[in-house]
Every structure is written in structure tokens, then in C-alpha cells.
Design an enzyme around this catalytic site. Structure first.
Site, short mmCIF file in Angstrom:
data_model
loop_
_atom_site.label_atom_id
_atom_site.label_comp_id
_atom_site.label_asym_id
_atom_site.label_seq_id
_atom_site.Cartn_x
_atom_site.Cartn_y
_atom_site.Cartn_z
CG ASN A 1 -114.81 -6.29 76.32
OD1 ASN A 1 -115.32 -7.42 76.28
ND2 ASN A 1 -113.64 -6.05 76.89
CB CYS B 1 -112.11 -11.24 78.12
SG CYS B 1 -112.63 -9.64 78.75
CG HIS C 1 -111.92 -10.69 74.06
ND1 HIS C 1 -113.27 -10.68 74.37
CD2 HIS C 1 -111.34 -9.77 74.86
CE1 HIS C 1 -113.49 -9.80 75.33
NE2 HIS C 1 -112.34 -9.23 75.64
C1 COA Z 1 -108.17 1.98 77.36
C2 COA Z 1 -107.48 2.51 76.12
C3 COA Z 1 -108.51 2.63 75.02
C4 COA Z 1 -106.89 3.86 76.45
O1 COA Z 1 -106.29 4.40 75.27
P1 COA Z 1 -104.91 5.17 75.34
O2 COA Z 1 -104.68 5.80 74.05
O3 COA Z 1 -103.91 4.18 75.88
O4 COA Z 1 -105.25 6.28 76.38
P2 COA Z 1 -104.52 6.61 77.74
O5 COA Z 1 -104.95 5.65 78.79
O6 COA Z 1 -103.05 6.77 77.49
O7 COA Z 1 -105.14 8.01 78.01
C5 COA Z 1 -104.89 9.09 77.12
C6 COA Z 1 -105.74 10.25 77.60
O8 COA Z 1 -107.11 9.98 77.26
C7 COA Z 1 -107.91 10.16 78.44
N1 COA Z 1 -109.04 9.27 78.39
C8 COA Z 1 -109.16 8.02 78.91
N2 COA Z 1 -110.38 7.57 78.65
C9 COA Z 1 -111.06 8.50 77.96
C10 COA Z 1 -112.36 8.60 77.43
N3 COA Z 1 -113.26 7.62 77.54
N4 COA Z 1 -112.68 9.73 76.76
C11 COA Z 1 -111.82 10.74 76.62
N5 COA Z 1 -110.56 10.70 77.13
C12 COA Z 1 -110.20 9.59 77.79
C13 COA Z 1 -106.97 9.84 79.58
O9 COA Z 1 -107.44 10.46 80.78
C14 COA Z 1 -105.68 10.47 79.10
O10 COA Z 1 -105.74 11.87 79.33
P3 COA Z 1 -104.41 12.66 79.80
O11 COA Z 1 -103.41 12.46 78.70
O12 COA Z 1 -104.91 14.05 79.92
O13 COA Z 1 -104.02 12.02 81.09
C15 COA Z 1 -106.32 1.60 75.67
O14 COA Z 1 -105.27 1.60 76.61
C16 COA Z 1 -106.77 0.20 75.46
O15 COA Z 1 -107.52 -0.07 74.57
N6 COA Z 1 -106.31 -0.75 76.29
C17 COA Z 1 -106.86 -2.09 76.35
C18 COA Z 1 -107.97 -2.06 77.34
C19 COA Z 1 -108.95 -3.15 77.18
O16 COA Z 1 -109.17 -3.64 76.11
N7 COA Z 1 -109.61 -3.52 78.25
C20 COA Z 1 -110.56 -4.53 78.25
C21 COA Z 1 -110.06 -5.59 79.06
S1 COA Z 1 -110.09 -7.15 78.68
#
Ligand code: COA
Length: 358
Positions: A308, A112, A278
Site C-alpha cells: 500500500n 489514501c 486504491h
Molecule cells: C489488517 C488486516 C489485514 C488484519 O487481518 P484480520 O484477519 O482482520 O486480522 P486481525 O486483526 O483480526 O488479527 C488476527 C490475528 O492475526 C495477528 N496478526 C496481525 N498482524 C499480523 C501479521 N502481520 N502477521 C501475523 N499475524 C498477525 C493478530 O495479532 C491476531 O492475532 P490473535 O488472534 O492472536 O490476537 C485486516 O483487518 C485488513 O486488511 N484491514 C484493512 C486495513 C487496511 O487496509 N489498512 C490500510 C489503510 S488505508
């Protein structure tokens, strides 16, 4: 000599995939994806279109915008984390497909943050007199590594069938990262110009200790053979992602890099017109914006329609802002990014004034 952006261009694929389309094959919802990431839809190429195809199209569009031809280009810098092949990189293919003569090419692997590092490389080439015209491209075709198999035809609306239980389980297992990404490419032409404008300075950082925040654990020299059926069966060709860890590091490092770049150039935060950041997700953008202390209007988001696009997010957004007239003569712009590796930084850029643009 300063490195000034004289043209930009984009290449985006035709297939629009909404959150509801994804909900047809995995346990997710428009509400979950929208509220956690800001993504409403993303685009994907048709099978057979490779990253270098989009990248070459974007490079040609940027050259046309700058009023240049392929033979005018001295160097090509391509950033992608989804190359056409394991090797070589895509820059040679882009050079060839876009008709860029025998310009020197560079392939960057900063995910990224790739386009950001590419801007700095272009600046180094131009400010040292090694090149007068450089094309920097960020391009991705993520479609090939998304774990949807035959269920792609459902995602793309080309089949009314329900996914099999196995398809739904597999897509749901990878839902946390797979809903984030989209395909796309964009390019910028940088040219040597006299004057105190263009790229004013860069802050680039890497901390390899955090490479495991998001990585593809399989397919490489760590394995012997580097690719085999066992790795595929174990899903090692898909990324593993520590979403919370990425969030924490991205919201701290991007504002710090922008502040450092501003200070090094002797500029104040209040002089910044735009932060082109980004587009990983809107919550990261918002967290970084609050820590930096700029208005929401100064740090725009376009993730809703593209998702993204990894190395392509900065140039797609910058191209859109130029088209919308948001980048005017003398505008001070900070590009900033955070990517897998971990790589991050900021590039400070001053658009030439009306009397300097030629
Ligand atoms: C990925 C991201 C959106 C996840 O959001 P979050 O609120 O942290 O969610 P969590 O990972 O804690 O998961 C919460 C729940 O949602 C669920 N979940 C994950 N993805 C899901 C989706 N697409 N749809 C529905 N539920 C989802 C998980 O399984 C978890 O369920 P559980 O509580 O039953 O185990 C967040 O961590 C984020 O934005 N991180 C940065 C990632 C990024 O930008 N990556 C790109 C890289 S450069």
C-alpha cells in the site's frame, strides 16, 4: 474545457523487501501476509531520500511522457501523508526540484484518497480556466515511520545478525499495519482539451467522525509541546488502526461512489472498462469488486509488488495500465479510493478517442 491525462510517470525506490525479510524481525509469515493482504513485497527508499525527491522524479517523468517542460506547468497538486517535514508541505519542494517555475502549488492531506481529491482539484482548475496544465502527484516515504529502528539493516539484508528481543517485540507489536505499506510515487499531467472526454465527474465525500479508524495520535497541536520524548516513548508517532472497521467502510463506500459518479454522468456500469481502485489490500479490493458487480479483470490489483503506497497507489496503477495498453482510446475509467480521515469517492474519466487525443 475538459481535463485530460496526457502523461504519467512513476518513481519507485530500489530496495525490495519481501514478506520473508519482515519475518526475520517480527512474528509473521509470508503465508499470513499474502493471504490476508495480497502483498508479496514492497519497496523502500534509502535513508536520506525524502518524499519530495520521489515526487519530483515522478513529476518529471510524467512531464516527459506528455512531451512538456517544467515551464509549461500552471499548477502542482501534491498528495502525501508522509511529508518531508512537519511544515511546509512538499508541493513547494517538488516545484523547485522539478524546475516547475513559480507554478501555484497545493498540498493535500487526504491520505489514501489524496490523489483522487487531487484529480478533482485539477479538473476544477482546468474547467474554470484557472490553469491549462496541472501536475498531480501522489508520493509516500513510509520508511521513516516504520518502527524497526536498527533492525532496518536486517530487513534490507545488510546484516546477518538476529534481532534483539526488544526489536522483535516492538516490530511484532506493530505488525498488523506495518506489513501493509511501501514507498513510491507517481504523477499525472492533466491538460485542457476541448470535447466530451477527460474527467467527466467526481464524487468526493468525507466523514470526520471516522477519523480514528487509522490515525497518528501524537505529534501535533493536540499536544504541548507538539513533539516530545514522552510521545515517542509511548509510540504515539505510530498509527493506530482499526483494520476491521476500515475494511467494512471501504468495501461499502468505494462501490457506492463509483455508482453515483456513473449515474451523474449518465453512464451505465456495463460501459466501465476499468476501475482503478486504491490498493489497500486484496481482500478490500475483492469485497468492493463484488459489491460493485464488475469482473475481476476490470478491477486490477498490483499490491503484490508495491504494498500500500497510500497516495501513490492510484497513479502507479494507472501508469502501469497505460504502459500495458489496458487504457485505450475512448476507455471509461473509474478511479476510486478510501483513506484515513475518512475520505473517499470516485472520479470518472474518459480517455480521448483516436481523433481527439492531440
Ligand atoms: C489488517 C488486516 C489485514 C488484519 O487481518 P484480520 O484477519 O482482520 O486480522 P486481525 O486483526 O483480526 O488479527 C488476527 C490475528 O492475526 C495477528 N496478526 C496481525 N498482524 C499480523 C501479521 N502481520 N502477521 C501475523 N499475524 C498477525 C493478530 O495479532 C491476531 O492475532 P490473535 O488472534 O492472536 O490476537 C485486516 O483487518 C485488513 O486488511 N484491514 C484493512 C486495513 C487496511 O487496509 N489498512 C490500510 C489503510 S488505508
Amino acid at each position: 474545457m475538459s481535463a485530460v491525462i496526457t502523461g504519467t510517470g512513476v518513481a519507485v525506490p530500489p530496495n525490495v523487501v519481501t514478506n520473508d525479510d519482515l519475518a526475520r524481525i517480527m512474528d509473521t509469515s509470508d503465508e499470513w501476509i499474502r493471504s490476508r493482504t495480497g502483498v508479496v513485497s514492497r519497496r523502500f527508499v534509502d535513508p536520506g531520500t525524502a518524499t519530495s525527491d520521489l515526487a519530483a522524479e515522478a513529476a518529471l517523468a510524467a512531464l516527459s511522457d506528455a512531451g512538456l517542460h517544467g515551464g509549461d506547468v500552471d499548477a502542482v497538486v501534491c498528495a502525501t501523508m508522509t511529508p518531508d517535514h512537519q511544515n511546509p508541505g512538499i508541493a513547494g519542494a517538488v516545484q523547485h526540484k522539478a524546475g516547475l517555475g513559480t507554478a501555484a502549488v497545493f498540498d493535500l492531506r487526504q491520505q489514501c484518497a489524496g490523489f483522487l481529491f487531487g484529480l478533482d482539484l485539477a479538473d476544477m482548475l482546468i474547467s474554470t480556466g484557472r490553469a491549462a496544465t496541472v501536475v498531480v502527484v501522489g508520493a509516500e516515504v513510509h520508511a521513516g515511520y516504520l518502527p524497526w529502528g536498527d533492525a532496518w539493516e536486517i530487513v534490507l539484508g545488510r546484516s546477518d545478525r538476529a534481532p534483539t528481543a526488544e526489536e522483535r517485540v516492538r516490530a511484532t507489536r506493530h505488525r498488523a499495519w506495518s506489513v501493509l505499506f511501501g514507498d513510491g510515487a507517481a504523477a499525472a499531467v492533466l491538460q485542457a482539451r476541448a470535447g466530451r472526454h477527460g474527467i467527466l465527474g467526481s464524487v468526493l465525500r468525507t466523514d470526520g467522525a471516522h477519523a480514528d479508524l487509522i490515525e497518528v495520535p501524537g505529534l501535533g497541536s493536540r499536544h504541548r509541546p507538539y513533539a516530545d520524548a514522552a510521545q515517542i516513548a509511548a509510540g504515539l508517532h505510530h498509527p493506530t488502526m482499526n483494520g476491521a472497521g476500515l475494511y467494512r467502510m471501504a468495501v461499502e463506500t468505494m462501490p457506492a461512489a463509483v455508482r453515483e459518479a456513473l449515474a451523474a454522468a449518465g453512464c451505465g456500469l456495463d460501459e466501465l472498462d476499468l476501475v482503478v481502485a486504491h490498493q489497500a489490500n486484496d481482500r478490500i479490493l475483492e469485497g468492493a469488486r463484488r459489491r460493485l458487480g464488475v469482473d475481476a479483470a476490470a478491477m486490477p490489483s498490483n499490491i503484490a509488488h508495491w504494498g500500500n503506497t497510500t497516495a501513490a497507489t492510484l497513479p502507479i496503477l494507472y501508469h502501469e495500465l497505460r504502459r500495458q495498453g489496458r487504457v485505450g482510446p475512448g476507455s471509461l475509467v473509474a478511479f476510486t479510493s478510501f483513506g484515513a480521515g475518512a475520505h473517499w469517492g470516485a472520479v470518472l474519466y474518459r480517455e480521448p478517442g483516436t481523433d481527439e487525443a492531440a
